[in-house]
Structure formats: structure tokens, C-alpha cells
Write a protein that holds these residues in place. Structure first.
Motif, short mmCIF file in Angstrom:
data_model
loop_
_atom_site.label_atom_id
_atom_site.label_comp_id
_atom_site.label_asym_id
_atom_site.label_seq_id
_atom_site.Cartn_x
_atom_site.Cartn_y
_atom_site.Cartn_z
N PHE A 48 -1.07 -44.72 -15.32
CA PHE A 48 -2.49 -44.17 -14.75
C PHE A 48 -3.54 -44.92 -15.54
O PHE A 48 -4.66 -45.14 -15.01
N VAL A 49 -3.29 -44.75 -16.86
CA VAL A 49 -4.62 -45.40 -17.80
C VAL A 49 -4.70 -46.84 -17.56
O VAL A 49 -5.86 -47.62 -17.42
N VAL A 50 -3.49 -47.68 -17.37
CA VAL A 50 -3.71 -48.88 -17.04
C VAL A 50 -4.12 -49.27 -15.73
O VAL A 50 -5.17 -50.07 -15.48
N GLY A 91 -11.18 -50.83 -12.93
CA GLY A 91 -12.74 -50.66 -13.54
C GLY A 91 -13.29 -51.98 -13.86
O GLY A 91 -14.09 -52.44 -13.99
N ASP A 92 -12.05 -53.10 -14.39
CA ASP A 92 -12.53 -54.38 -14.62
C ASP A 92 -12.80 -55.15 -13.50
O ASP A 92 -13.87 -55.99 -13.53
N MET A 93 -12.16 -54.94 -12.41
CA MET A 93 -12.59 -55.68 -11.19
C MET A 93 -13.77 -55.25 -10.73
O MET A 93 -14.65 -56.02 -9.98
N GLN A 94 -14.23 -53.97 -10.81
CA GLN A 94 -15.44 -53.36 -10.53
C GLN A 94 -16.63 -53.98 -11.25
O GLN A 94 -17.69 -54.25 -10.86
N ALA A 118 15.66 -36.74 -17.86
CA ALA A 118 15.59 -37.62 -19.06
C ALA A 118 14.94 -37.08 -20.29
O ALA A 118 14.01 -36.05 -20.09
N GLN A 119 15.39 -37.45 -21.35
CA GLN A 119 14.93 -36.93 -22.62
C GLN A 119 13.74 -37.72 -23.23
O GLN A 119 12.91 -37.01 -23.92
N GLN A 120 13.56 -38.96 -22.92
CA GLN A 120 12.37 -39.63 -23.19
C GLN A 120 11.53 -39.66 -22.30
O GLN A 120 11.44 -39.14 -21.05
N GLY A 121 10.26 -39.94 -22.71
CA GLY A 121 8.97 -40.04 -21.97
C GLY A 121 8.86 -40.97 -20.65
O GLY A 121 9.77 -42.02 -20.91
N THR A 122 8.80 -40.43 -19.52
CA THR A 122 8.58 -41.25 -18.29
C THR A 122 7.46 -42.43 -18.22
O THR A 122 7.66 -43.38 -17.46
N GLY A 123 6.45 -42.27 -18.89
CA GLY A 123 5.36 -43.12 -18.98
C GLY A 123 4.31 -43.03 -17.78
O GLY A 123 3.64 -43.98 -17.59
#
Length: 252
Positions: free
Chosen positions: A77-79, A85-88, A67-72
Motif C-alpha cells: 500500500f505504501v509503494v 503520488g509521483d505521477m500526480q 503464515a508465520q511471517q509477515g505478508t507485506g
């Protein structure tokens, strides 16, 4: 989904298994079956979120060279870390609140014990207020003697409150999104016996389903790009093969 199924049939003859695995995420997610007004339809997606993330990351890494575009994968991982973290954070806040209520309960009992000569009616009133700190339902019927009422609160109801508090605290050791969410969800009924504030996980559940949908969208976008390039390749190869000039065939 229809476009993805058509693309899947197009790719079945391809030797690159990574291309086919992209669509496994879409088929497993089954977002068309999710009804935001019915939490039970969200359960399969939430329970499978950790496996879906692992599959997504592995698949996108395989596809990164195509793929030429970013896979995300970094964004996923950030989300994931943010939701966990919010649940904790919410869990820690509730445990802290329960710890403070337990301190207040013990202080109230100590005050009753310190004023042994107080009128029975005043003792019952003080014990009733203390009970509200560790239970949502008052003892009914009340004992004939305040001492009996007091002993039941200390020996039984306080013990049950602490046991439930420790059960919640132990959930904080769960290391997966689905494990933490589903562990908390299983305790919602029990928490209601001790806390008038419901254990509401709807916000976290919505974020987990949104994360799954985001992976589906990213996978579909990358796969559509690859399919378009494969289609262009399939069109160019016969044209190059038909060229009489070797240089034209090489450029094609």
C-alpha cells in the motif's frame, strides 16, 4: 516459476482455495515475458496492477492465519501510494508549466497589439517567439500579413493548447495506478505537438513492474513457507497415527 507450478499441483487437492490463489498472482504476472528494453511487454502488467494489488491483499489476508511471517500488504500500500503520488506530482508540474507559458503567450500577444504601428518584420518576429510557447512546430508557410498570423495563433493554436492542457488536467481525477499511467501514456503523442519536453513515463512504468514483481516475490515466499509446513504436517501425521501410546499421538 517451475517450483511454483510444482507447488500448485501439490496444493490442488487441498480444500483451502486461498493457497491456490497465491499462485494465480504468479501466473498472471508473467514476469518472464517482460523485456525492460521493450515497453510493450510491460503494458499487460501495468494495466492489471490494480487488480493484482487487490488480489494480493485479499489473498495475503486469507493466508495471514496460516503464515508465520509477515505478508507485506502494508508495504504494498505504501509503494502504491508513492508511485501514484509521483505521477500526480509530475502531472501537476507540467500543467503548471503550461499555465505559465500561456501567461507569457498572452503577454506577448498583448505587446504586439499595443504596438500596432510597428514594422511588419518586427511583428512577425515577436509572433514567432510567441508561437514557440504553445507549439513545437512553427506555422509554415507564414501568412502574408502579421495580423492574419496573429489571429490564427490566438483563435486556433492557443485554443488547441488550452484544450490539451485541460485534457491533461482531467487525468488527475483518475484514481487508479493503471488508469492514470495509461491515460497519460495515451496523450504522449498529443503533448509532443505542444511541448518540446517529452511526456516520459518510463520511470513510473519501471516502478509499477517492480511493484508487481515484489508482490510475486512476497506471495511466493509465503506460499513456500506454507508448503514446507504442510509437507512437515503430512510427514508427522502418519507417524503420530502409528504410535501406540495415545499421548504420543496427541503430541504428534
Amino acid at each position: 516459476m517451475s517450483r511454483q507450478l510444482d507447488a500448485l499441483s501439490h496444493l490442488q487437492a487441498r480444500p483451502t482455495a486461498a493457497l491456490e490463489r497465491v499462485f494465480a498472482i504468479a501466473l498472471q504476472a508473467q514476469h518472464d515475458a517482460i523485456d525492460p528494453e521493450d515497453p510493450t511487454t510491460m503494458a499487460p502488467t501495468i494495466t492489471g496492477i490494480d487488480g493484482d494489488i487487490a488480489t494480493f491483499v485479499a489473498t495475503m489476508r486469507d493466508l495471514s492465519s496460516f503464515a508465520q511471517q509477515g505478508t507485506g500488504t502494508a508495504a504494498i500500500f505504501v509503494v502504491r501510494r508513492r508511485i501514484y503520488g509521483d505521477m500526480q506530482t509530475d502531472l501537476s508540474a507540467r500543467i503548471g508549466q503550461w499555465d505559465r507559458r500561456l501567461v507569457e503567450f498572452d503577454a506577448a500577444i498583448a505587446a504586439v497589439d499595443a504596438d500596432a504601428g510597428a514594422d511588419e518584420e518586427l511583428k512577425f518576429a515577436a509572433l514567432t517567439l510567441a508561437e514557440r510557447l504553445i507549439a513545437t512546430e512553427a506555422t509554415n508557410p507564414l501568412s502574408a500579413l502579421s495580423q492574419t498570423y496573429r489571429d490564427d495563433l490566438v483563435d486556433n493554436r492557443r485554443h488547441a493548447f488550452v484544450a490539451q492542457r485541460d485534457t491533461l488536467a482531467a487525468l488527475g481525477n483518475l484514481a487508479t495506478l493503471s488508469g492514470l499511467h495509461n491515460g497519460l501514456d495515451a496523450e504522449r503523442g498529443a503533448v509532443a505537438d505542444f511541448d518540446p519536453e517529452p511526456l516520459d513515463l518510463s520511470g513510473h512504468a519501471t516502478k509499477l513492474v517492480t511493484l508487481s514483481a515484489d508482490m510475486l516475490r512476497r506471495a511466493a515466499t509465503v506460499s513456500e513457507e506454507i508448503i514446507a509446513r504442510l509437507t512437515e504436517f503430512d510427514a508427522d501425521v502418519p507417524e503420530a497415527d502409528a504410535a501406540s501410546d495415545p499421548r504420543t499421538r496427541l503430541e504428534g
